[in-house]
Design a protein around this motif. Structure first.
Motif, PDB file in Angstrom:
ATOM      1  N   VAL A   5      44.649  23.472  38.885  1.00  0.00           N
ATOM      2  CA  VAL A   5      43.963  23.781  37.637  1.00  0.00           C
ATOM      3  C   VAL A   5      43.624  25.265  37.619  1.00  0.00           C
ATOM      4  O   VAL A   5      43.201  25.850  38.607  1.00  0.00           O
ATOM      5  CB  VAL A   5      42.687  22.919  37.479  1.00  0.00           C
ATOM      6  CG1 VAL A   5      41.700  23.201  38.598  1.00  0.00           C
ATOM      7  CG2 VAL A   5      42.046  23.158  36.115  1.00  0.00           C
ATOM      8  N   GLU A   6      43.835  25.909  36.478  1.00  0.00           N
ATOM      9  CA  GLU A   6      43.531  27.332  36.339  1.00  0.00           C
ATOM     10  C   GLU A   6      42.146  27.498  35.735  1.00  0.00           C
ATOM     11  O   GLU A   6      41.797  26.863  34.748  1.00  0.00           O
ATOM     12  CB  GLU A   6      44.573  28.006  35.438  1.00  0.00           C
ATOM     13  CG  GLU A   6      45.961  28.054  36.049  1.00  0.00           C
ATOM     14  CD  GLU A   6      46.011  28.871  37.328  1.00  0.00           C
ATOM     15  OE1 GLU A   6      45.182  29.786  37.490  1.00  0.00           O
ATOM     16  OE2 GLU A   6      46.870  28.576  38.169  1.00  0.00           O
ATOM     17  N   HIS A   7      41.347  28.359  36.337  1.00  0.00           N
ATOM     18  CA  HIS A   7      40.053  28.663  35.771  1.00  0.00           C
ATOM     19  C   HIS A   7      40.249  29.514  34.515  1.00  0.00           C
ATOM     20  O   HIS A   7      41.198  30.282  34.404  1.00  0.00           O
ATOM     21  CB  HIS A   7      39.192  29.413  36.786  1.00  0.00           C
ATOM     22  CG  HIS A   7      38.807  28.572  37.968  1.00  0.00           C
ATOM     23  ND1 HIS A   7      38.004  27.465  37.860  1.00  0.00           N
ATOM     24  CD2 HIS A   7      39.113  28.679  39.282  1.00  0.00           C
ATOM     25  CE1 HIS A   7      37.832  26.928  39.056  1.00  0.00           C
ATOM     26  NE2 HIS A   7      38.501  27.642  39.932  1.00  0.00           N
ATOM     27  N   ASP A   8      39.328  29.361  33.561  1.00  0.00           N
ATOM     28  CA  ASP A   8      39.461  30.053  32.283  1.00  0.00           C
ATOM     29  C   ASP A   8      39.271  31.559  32.418  1.00  0.00           C
ATOM     30  O   ASP A   8      39.836  32.326  31.649  1.00  0.00           O
ATOM     31  CB  ASP A   8      38.444  29.496  31.273  1.00  0.00           C
ATOM     32  CG  ASP A   8      38.740  28.052  30.910  1.00  0.00           C
ATOM     33  OD1 ASP A   8      37.802  27.328  30.561  1.00  0.00           O
ATOM     34  OD2 ASP A   8      39.919  27.679  30.972  1.00  0.00           O
ATOM     35  N   SER A   9      38.449  31.989  33.349  1.00  0.00           N
ATOM     36  CA  SER A   9      38.107  33.397  33.454  1.00  0.00           C
ATOM     37  C   SER A   9      39.028  34.142  34.410  1.00  0.00           C
ATOM     38  O   SER A   9      39.327  33.652  35.500  1.00  0.00           O
ATOM     39  CB  SER A   9      36.661  33.542  33.930  1.00  0.00           C
ATOM     40  OG  SER A   9      36.376  34.894  34.204  1.00  0.00           O
ATOM     41  N   PRO A  10      39.481  35.351  34.040  1.00  0.00           N
ATOM     42  CA  PRO A  10      40.260  36.162  34.979  1.00  0.00           C
ATOM     43  C   PRO A  10      39.431  36.565  36.198  1.00  0.00           C
ATOM     44  O   PRO A  10      39.996  36.967  37.214  1.00  0.00           O
ATOM     45  CB  PRO A  10      40.660  37.383  34.146  1.00  0.00           C
ATOM     46  CG  PRO A  10      39.705  37.431  33.006  1.00  0.00           C
ATOM     47  CD  PRO A  10      39.345  36.005  32.718  1.00  0.00           C
ATOM     48  N   LYS A  11      38.114  36.448  36.089  1.00  0.00           N
ATOM     49  CA  LYS A  11      37.268  36.748  37.240  1.00  0.00           C
ATOM     50  C   LYS A  11      37.588  35.818  38.416  1.00  0.00           C
ATOM     51  O   LYS A  11      37.566  36.236  39.573  1.00  0.00           O
ATOM     52  CB  LYS A  11      35.786  36.614  36.872  1.00  0.00           C
ATOM     53  CG  LYS A  11      35.286  37.657  35.880  1.00  0.00           C
ATOM     54  CD  LYS A  11      33.821  37.430  35.554  1.00  0.00           C
ATOM     55  CE  LYS A  11      33.327  38.471  34.557  1.00  0.00           C
ATOM     56  NZ  LYS A  11      31.904  38.236  34.200  1.00  0.00           N
ATOM     57  N   ALA A  12      37.885  34.557  38.096  1.00  0.00           N
ATOM     58  CA  ALA A  12      38.204  33.603  39.160  1.00  0.00           C
ATOM     59  C   ALA A  12      39.464  34.021  39.897  1.00  0.00           C
ATOM     60  O   ALA A  12      39.546  33.897  41.125  1.00  0.00           O
ATOM     61  CB  ALA A  12      38.366  32.204  38.579  1.00  0.00           C
ATOM     62  N   ALA A  13      40.447  34.540  39.162  1.00  0.00           N
ATOM     63  CA  ALA A  13      41.674  35.005  39.806  1.00  0.00           C
ATOM     64  C   ALA A  13      41.380  36.183  40.732  1.00  0.00           C
ATOM     65  O   ALA A  13      41.940  36.284  41.830  1.00  0.00           O
ATOM     66  CB  ALA A  13      42.698  35.403  38.748  1.00  0.00           C
ATOM     67  N   ARG A  14      40.485  37.077  40.304  1.00  0.00           N
ATOM     68  CA  ARG A  14      40.111  38.207  41.160  1.00  0.00           C
ATOM     69  C   ARG A  14      39.373  37.725  42.400  1.00  0.00           C
ATOM     70  O   ARG A  14      39.554  38.272  43.492  1.00  0.00           O
ATOM     71  CB  ARG A  14      39.231  39.190  40.387  1.00  0.00           C
ATOM     72  CG  ARG A  14      39.899  39.865  39.210  1.00  0.00           C
ATOM     73  CD  ARG A  14      39.328  41.240  38.930  1.00  0.00           C
ATOM     74  NE  ARG A  14      37.881  41.245  38.780  1.00  0.00           N
ATOM     75  CZ  ARG A  14      37.237  41.058  37.635  1.00  0.00           C
ATOM     76  NH1 ARG A  14      37.927  40.797  36.532  1.00  0.00           N
ATOM     77  NH2 ARG A  14      35.934  41.103  37.573  1.00  0.00           N
ATOM     78  N   ILE A  15      38.549  36.707  42.245  1.00  0.00           N
ATOM     79  CA  ILE A  15      37.814  36.158  43.392  1.00  0.00           C
ATOM     80  C   ILE A  15      38.779  35.568  44.411  1.00  0.00           C
ATOM     81  O   ILE A  15      38.668  35.799  45.617  1.00  0.00           O
ATOM     82  CB  ILE A  15      36.798  35.097  42.917  1.00  0.00           C
ATOM     83  CG1 ILE A  15      35.696  35.759  42.092  1.00  0.00           C
ATOM     84  CG2 ILE A  15      36.192  34.347  44.112  1.00  0.00           C
ATOM     85  CD1 ILE A  15      34.813  34.778  41.331  1.00  0.00           C
ATOM     86  N   LEU A  16      39.760  34.805  43.943  1.00  0.00           N
ATOM     87  CA  LEU A  16      40.747  34.214  44.842  1.00  0.00           C
ATOM     88  C   LEU A  16      41.553  35.295  45.558  1.00  0.00           C
ATOM     89  O   LEU A  16      41.807  35.210  46.762  1.00  0.00           O
ATOM     90  CB  LEU A  16      41.687  33.291  44.060  1.00  0.00           C
ATOM     91  CG  LEU A  16      41.108  31.945  43.631  1.00  0.00           C
ATOM     92  CD1 LEU A  16      41.979  31.312  42.556  1.00  0.00           C
ATOM     93  CD2 LEU A  16      40.967  30.997  44.815  1.00  0.00           C
TER      94      LEU A  16
END
Length: 242
Positions: A5-16
Motif C-alpha cells: 500500500v502506498e502512503h498518500d504523502s510524499p513525506k512517507a516516501a522520504r521517510i522510507l
C-alpha cells in the motif's frame, strides 16, 4: 502481482528512503526515529503518523524490498520462461536479491535484523515463507514435477543443498570476504553451472514444459508477495491488529 500500500504523502516516501540509507550505514540498533525524521526533513510526530513503532517502519521497509525483489524476478521470468531452469533461476536470484537491505544486513552479521524479523509472531511467520530455504523447497517441488530437476535425491536434501549454495554465494558477494583468487567472470555464471550439475538432468526440456513450470513458479512468488503485502497493510497506523 499485489503491491505494498502506498502512503498518500510524499513525506512517507522520504521517510522510507532515509530509513534505508541510515540502516544500511549504521545497522538497525543504532538508528533512531529522531535520526530518521531529521534525515527525511520531517518531525518525529510525522513518522508516527504512518508507523506506530520503529519496528513497524523497519518491517515495512524490509517487506517492500522483498516484494520488489520478487517482482524483478517475476518480470524476468515472464519475459523469458527459460530462466526457470534451476541453474539460470538461481543466478537470477543471486543478482536480484543482493539488493534488498535485509539480506545485506544479515550477511554483514547484523543480529538485530534477525530479532526484527521475530518482533511480531505473525511477522516471523509471514517472512519465513519468503526465506531462501522456504522458497528453495517450494520452487524445487514445482520444478521436480515438470522434470526440470533430478528425482534421484530427496526434495529436502536438494533444497538444503541449494539453500547452502545460495547462502554461500550471497555471503561472499555481500561481505567481500573471499580467500581465494578473484573470479575473472560473473559469479552468477559459476553458480548457474554448479546448480546445473547438481540438480538438472540430461534431457532438454521443450518450450511448453518451461512455460508451464515458469507459470507455476510465478504463482509461488505471487502467494508469497500477497502474504507480505497483506501483512504490510496491517502495520499501517490505524489498521486493525490481530
Amino acid at each position: 502481482m499485489p503491491q505494498p500500500v502506498e502512503h498518500d504523502s510524499p513525506k512517507a516516501a522520504r521517510i522510507l528512503s532515509a530509513t534505508r540509507e541510515l540502516v544500511f550505514d549504521h545497522g538497525i540498533r543504532k538508528v533512531t526515529i529522531a535520526e530518521i525524521a531529521r534525515a527525511a526533513g520531517v518531525g518525529k510526530g510525522t513518522v508516527y503518523l504512518y508507523w506506530a513503532t520503529k519496528e513497524d517502519l523497519l518491517l515495512d521497509l524490509v517487506g517492500r524490498e522483498l516484494v520488489e525483489g520478487l517482482n524483478q524476478v517475476r518480470r524476468a521470468l515472464e519475459a523469458d520462461p527459460g530462466l526457470v531452469r534451476p541453474g539460470r533461476l538461481t543466478a537470477l536470484l543471486l543478482h536480484t536479491m543482493l539488493v534488498p537491505l535485509l539480506n545485506q544486513r544479515l550477511q554483514a552479521g547484523d543480529e538485530d535484523a534477525l530479532r526484527l524479523m521475530a518482533y511480531h509472531t505473525d511477522s516471523r511467520d509471514v517472512f519465513a515463507r519468503a526465506a531462501p530455504e522456504a522458497l528453495c523447497t517450494a520452487v524445487l517441488d514445482v520444478l521436480r514435477q515438470h522434470g526440470l530437476v533430478r528425482k534421484d535425491r530427496a526434495l529436502s536434501d536438494q533444497a538444503y543443498a541449494l539453500h547452502a549454495l545460495l547462502k554461500g554465494f550471497f555471503a561472499v558477494q555481500t561481505t567481500a570476504v573471499f580467500t581465494g583468487p578473484p573470479l575473472d567472470r560473473d559469479p552468477g555464471l559459476v553458480l548457474a553451472e554448479t546448480v546445473t550439475t547438481l540438480l538438472e538432468g540430461d534431457s532438454e526440456p521443450g518450450e511448453a514444459v518451461l512455460g508451464a513450470a515458469a507459470e507455476e513458479v510465478l504463482a509461488v512468488f505471487d502467494r508469497v508477495c500477497a502474504d507480505i503485502v497483506e501483512h504490510l497493510r496491517s502495520l499501517a497506523v490505524g489498521a486493525p491488529r490481530g
